[in-house]
Design an enzyme around this catalytic site. Structure first.
Site, PDB file in Angstrom:
ATOM      1  N   LYS A   1       5.923  -2.632  -3.544  1.00 23.68           N
ATOM      2  CA  LYS A   1       4.955  -3.295  -2.672  1.00 23.68           C
ATOM      3  C   LYS A   1       3.630  -3.439  -3.437  1.00 23.68           C
ATOM      4  O   LYS A   1       2.794  -2.541  -3.440  1.00 23.68           O
ATOM      5  CB  LYS A   1       4.763  -2.474  -1.397  1.00 23.68           C
ATOM      6  N   PRO A   2       3.418  -4.582  -4.128  1.00 20.64           N
ATOM      7  CA  PRO A   2       2.144  -4.785  -4.819  1.00 20.64           C
ATOM      8  C   PRO A   2       1.052  -5.203  -3.843  1.00 20.64           C
ATOM      9  O   PRO A   2       1.328  -5.654  -2.719  1.00 20.64           O
ATOM     10  CB  PRO A   2       2.465  -5.913  -5.804  1.00 20.64           C
TER      11      PRO A   2
ATOM     12  N   GLY B   1      -4.445   4.132  -3.970  1.00 20.25           N
ATOM     13  CA  GLY B   1      -5.340   3.286  -3.201  1.00 20.25           C
ATOM     14  C   GLY B   1      -6.418   4.104  -2.514  1.00 20.25           C
ATOM     15  O   GLY B   1      -6.740   5.223  -2.931  1.00 20.25           O
TER      16      GLY B   1
ATOM     17  N   GLU C   1      -2.327   9.012  -4.935  1.00 23.16           N
ATOM     18  CA  GLU C   1      -3.507   9.022  -5.803  1.00 23.16           C
ATOM     19  C   GLU C   1      -4.593   8.238  -5.068  1.00 23.16           C
ATOM     20  O   GLU C   1      -4.473   7.020  -4.882  1.00 23.16           O
ATOM     21  CB  GLU C   1      -3.187   8.397  -7.166  1.00 23.16           C
TER      22      GLU C   1
ATOM     23  N   CYS D   1     -10.617   4.154 -10.032  1.00 20.41           N
ATOM     24  CA  CYS D   1     -10.819   5.418  -9.322  1.00 20.41           C
ATOM     25  C   CYS D   1     -11.437   6.465 -10.235  1.00 20.41           C
ATOM     26  O   CYS D   1     -11.987   7.465  -9.759  1.00 20.41           O
ATOM     27  CB  CYS D   1      -9.512   5.917  -8.736  1.00 20.41           C
TER      28      CYS D   1
END
Length: 473
Positions: A163-164, A216, A237, A271
């Protein structure tokens, strides 16, 4: 590039010129998810019994194909996400490296033997793939973060429902296409596009999905944690609130260059980006001047243009949020120390945000109290590394911390006491290898499984203990 998407389809756009559509796609429905999982489950059974040599060969071919299509993929990444072409080419190279490492992992799905505790009883372990997994990936590294999740899962014999992000849907679809071109059965890597809520719920609650790997935002991670079925293994993450410490004995010129890279590279949309610089008071003025010069030398513009160091931010939501954050900080008393310049001839509709260095930001303001995820960085004076450690460890997040010092004892002490998953010494907070583990502590991670390297097998496999009784007892 498409002039308009077909009716009922989603689209990704160029953040440097949002009126230009890069890729059109059909958003998946819950029924599409069920079909994808059905096919993936069947394919996973055959793939799990495929010899390691065959799996490794396919993964190596995927790496070869990524390198062969480096320029095409980099152009697509730049068009959808905005980063400069050089950075996009680097991402393609890192992705190929991750598949090459995974080819080696196919041979490392190993068990362990144990000393006999009872006469005639031999104990050993076997490791088996989970079966069907889900990889839910973000837009900021649409190829390399997908590779970091998908490659080890395939190496161990799993299927992956991919799922991009819809922001970089074209890049995700092209990665899956390259995998099939390299010999991977298509059912092992089905792509679920779009952001339909029912489709996402169907994916998260399908009991056949044995592991879910997500990178995300904290908010989406919390939703995923709440909606995923109870037997799903999670690898999350999430956000980072990263600081770099500049000690009084640091090489200030190098520290300024490294921190500029960590704070403003990739338009700050990582991130691991540096949000705060905690600077020893005796060198505060000198260091701030050096970092300000680095900021002023940056040029913001389309990522495919020569001389541009900083692309647009990726989405309209990012653009609006960051502008509001800056206006709020200045209104609260923050000082703008330096701003980057803009390249000429930009589309005025582009999502242009100038890298900016701040000082004197009020302590409770969002610019210094939480993740920025954009090209803003604040300088904060501290008495020394102990005060800096206290500030870092007080954060709810614990992804990356950096320290710049010439003293080995200070570096070791900082690395041992910083409450985070990654420590960088005399280097940017951004950037990581493919072999070491990558993962945060505290609110920056969830599930207890870091990504990267040989330890990636821990998440994508499960252990079976066998007691083999032989001979007379």
């Amino acid at each position: 590039m498409h002039s308009a998407p077909p009716a009922g389809q989603g689209r990704s756009v160029d953040p440097a010129s949002p009126g230009r559509i890069v890729h059109a796609f059909r958003p998946a429905t819950a029924a599409d998810v069920h079909t994808a999982v059905d096919e993936a489950q069947e394919a996973a059974c055959a793939w799990a019994s495929t010899p390691p040599l065959r799996r490794a060969t396919v993964l190596t071919r995927i790496a070869d194909q990524l390198e062969r299509h480096r320029d095409e993929l980099a152009t697509l990444i730049t068009a959808e996400e905005g980063k400069p072409l050089g950075a996009a080419r680097g991402e393609v190279g890192k992705s190929a490296e991750q598949f090459r490492l995974a080819a080696q992992l196919a041979y490392l799905v190993e068990g362990t033997t144990f000393p006999d505790e009872s006469a005639g009883v031999f104990a050993y372990t076997l490791r088996a793939p989970l079966g069907v997994m889900a990889a839910i990936t973000p837009w900021n590294f649409p190829l390399s973060l997908a590779a970091r999740k998908i490659a080890p899962a395939l190496a161990a014999g799993n299927a992956v429902v991919f799922k991009p992000s819809p922001v970089t849907a074209g890049t995700g679809e092209r990665l899956a296409g390259i995998a099939v071109e390299a010999g991977l059965p298509a059912a092992l890597l089905p792509v679920i596009q779009g952001q339909d809520a029912a489709a996402m719920t169907a994916l998260l609650q399908d009991a056949r999905i044995r592991g879910i790997s997500f990178t995300g935002s904290d908010a989406t991670g919390a939703r995923l944690r709440a909606e995923a079925h109870g037997q799903a293994r999670l690898q999350l993450e999430l956000g980072g609130h990263n600081a770099a410490v500049v000690c009084a004995d640091a090489d200030l010129a190098k520290a300024a260059a490294d921190i500029a890279t960590g704070a403003f590279g990739l338009t700050g949309q990582a991130c691991t980006s540096t949000d705060r610089v905690l600077v020893a008071e005796p060198v505060l003025a000198e260091f701030t001047d050096l970092l300000a010069a680095k900021v002023e030398a940056l040029r913001v513009g389309p990522g495919d243009r020569d001389g541009v160091t900083t692309g647009p931010v990726a989405t309209a939501a990012q653009y609006e949020r960051l502008n509001e954050l800056k206006e709020s900080a200045v209104a609260a008393g923050a000082k703008t120390v330096a701003e980057a310049g803009f390249a000429d001839g930009r589309d005025p509709a582009g999502y242009w945000v100038a890298p900016t260095l701040f000082a004197q930001v009020p302590a409770g303001h969002g610019l210094v109290s939480g993740e920025v995820f954009g090209p803003y960085c604040s300088v904060i004076p501290v008495a020394g590394p102990e005060e800096a450690l206290a500030l870092i460890n007080a954060s709810a997040h614990g992804l990356v911390a950096g320290v710049h010092t010439a003293d080995l004892t200070t570096a070791h002490h900082f690395a041992a006491r910083a409450r985070c998953g990654v420590v960088k010494v005399n280097a940017p907070t951004t950037g990581n290898g493919v072999a070491p583990p990558f993962g945060g502590w505290k609110a920056s991670s969830g599930g207890g499984f870091p990504e990267g390297g040989r330890q990636a097998l821990d998440f994508v496999t499960e252990t079976k203990t066998v007691y083999l009784t032989h001979g007379a007892n």
